[in-house]
Design a protein around this motif. Structure first.
Motif, short mmCIF file in Angstrom:
data_model
loop_
_atom_site.label_atom_id
_atom_site.label_comp_id
_atom_site.label_asym_id
_atom_site.label_seq_id
_atom_site.Cartn_x
_atom_site.Cartn_y
_atom_site.Cartn_z
N TYR A 264 4.09 4.45 3.04
CA TYR A 264 3.79 5.63 3.85
C TYR A 264 3.39 6.81 2.96
O TYR A 264 2.44 7.52 3.25
CB TYR A 264 5.01 6.00 4.70
CG TYR A 264 4.81 7.25 5.52
CD1 TYR A 264 3.99 7.24 6.65
CD2 TYR A 264 5.39 8.45 5.15
CE1 TYR A 264 3.79 8.39 7.39
CE2 TYR A 264 5.20 9.60 5.88
CZ TYR A 264 4.39 9.57 7.00
OH TYR A 264 4.20 10.70 7.73
N ALA B 51 -0.04 6.14 1.53
CA ALA B 51 -1.05 6.30 2.60
C ALA B 51 -1.26 7.77 2.94
O ALA B 51 -2.39 8.22 3.14
CB ALA B 51 -0.62 5.52 3.84
N SER B 52 -0.17 8.54 2.98
CA SER B 52 -0.33 9.97 3.30
C SER B 52 -1.05 10.71 2.17
O SER B 52 -1.80 11.63 2.41
CB SER B 52 1.03 10.61 3.59
OG SER B 52 1.83 10.61 2.43
N TYR C 190 13.09 -0.61 3.70
CA TYR C 190 12.97 0.85 3.87
C TYR C 190 12.26 1.45 2.66
O TYR C 190 11.39 2.30 2.81
CB TYR C 190 14.36 1.48 4.06
CG TYR C 190 14.31 2.98 4.15
CD1 TYR C 190 13.87 3.60 5.31
CD2 TYR C 190 14.67 3.77 3.07
CE1 TYR C 190 13.80 4.97 5.40
CE2 TYR C 190 14.60 5.14 3.15
CZ TYR C 190 14.18 5.74 4.33
OH TYR C 190 14.11 7.10 4.41
N ILE D 173 8.51 0.46 2.76
CA ILE D 173 7.81 1.18 3.82
C ILE D 173 7.65 2.65 3.44
O ILE D 173 6.59 3.25 3.66
CB ILE D 173 8.55 1.03 5.17
CG1 ILE D 173 8.40 -0.42 5.67
CG2 ILE D 173 8.04 2.00 6.21
CD1 ILE D 173 9.29 -0.76 6.84
N SER D 174 8.67 3.26 2.82
CA SER D 174 8.58 4.65 2.40
C SER D 174 7.49 4.83 1.34
O SER D 174 6.71 5.79 1.40
CB SER D 174 9.92 5.12 1.82
OG SER D 174 10.92 5.08 2.80
N GLU E 260 -4.82 9.78 2.51
CA GLU E 260 -5.47 10.40 3.65
C GLU E 260 -5.79 11.87 3.40
O GLU E 260 -6.72 12.41 3.96
CB GLU E 260 -4.61 10.27 4.89
CG GLU E 260 -4.56 8.85 5.43
CD GLU E 260 -3.64 8.73 6.64
OE1 GLU E 260 -3.11 9.76 7.10
OE2 GLU E 260 -3.47 7.61 7.10
#
Length: 184
Positions: free
Chosen positions: A176, A179-180, A169, A172-173, A183
């Motif tokens: 993420y 990645a955010s 977790y 992955i957090s 972007e």
């Protein structure tokens, strides 16, 4: 002199009262309208302020993006330079002539090294065996005195699964989030 009817009785107090009531309602409606108008003006100021802050944030994000692109370009240039240097180093060839006597010395040194290493490994194995035996007796003594914290295999497996899920977790957090951020 004759007494006549008073002029006050000719006045219509009902219409006068209605006019006063209408004036009061008009004042209330006017006050309410003024309050709403002020609320709309305040909202307009807040909206304009938020809009300017959004423009500043967009400008800042654009600058960050430009800086990231520049850094990426520089990193690519450095990587290409390193690759070309490694290719040049790989192309270098050494020519050497080794005498048979030197090869025999090297072989003897290798044999001695293997023998010494074997002796060290044997000593290490004996030392580990002694440590494990002492550990076994220490654990036996602790268990006989009911000391320490002991977890069954089931508990250990359960805790390991929980730790694995927490670790996944977290990873992955982080991915993420990165990645955010990239972007944007």
């Amino acid at each position: 002199m004759p007494i006549s009817k008073s002029k006050i009785s000719d006045m219509d107090f009902g219409s006068f009262e209605n006019t006063i009531n209408k004036n009061i309602e008009t004042d209330k409606a006017s006050d309410k309208f003024d309050q709403q108008l002020q609320a709309y003006k305040d909202a307009g100021y807040i909206l304009a302020s938020a809009k300017s802050e959004l423009k500043m944030a967009a400008t800042s994000l654009q600058e960050a993006k430009d800086n990231l692109v520049k850094a990426t370009d520089k990193a690519d240039a450095v990587t290409k330079a390193i690759d070309s240097f490694i290719a040049k180093v790989r192309d270098i060839k050494f020519k050497a002539k080794v005498d048979d006597a030197d090869i025999e010395k090297l072989t003897d040194a290798r044999k001695k090294l293997v023998g010494d290493e074997s002796k060290l490994l044997e000593d290490h194995r004996k030392e580990n065996k002694d440590i494990l035996i002492r550990h076994f007796y220490d654990m036996s003594n602790m268990m006989s005195r009911n000391e320490g914290v002991w977890l069954s295999n089931g508990w250990v497996k359960t805790l390991l699964w929980i730790f694995l899920l927490c670790f996944l977790y977290t990873v992955i957090s982080i991915v993420y989030f990165v990645a955010s951020c990239i972007e944007k």
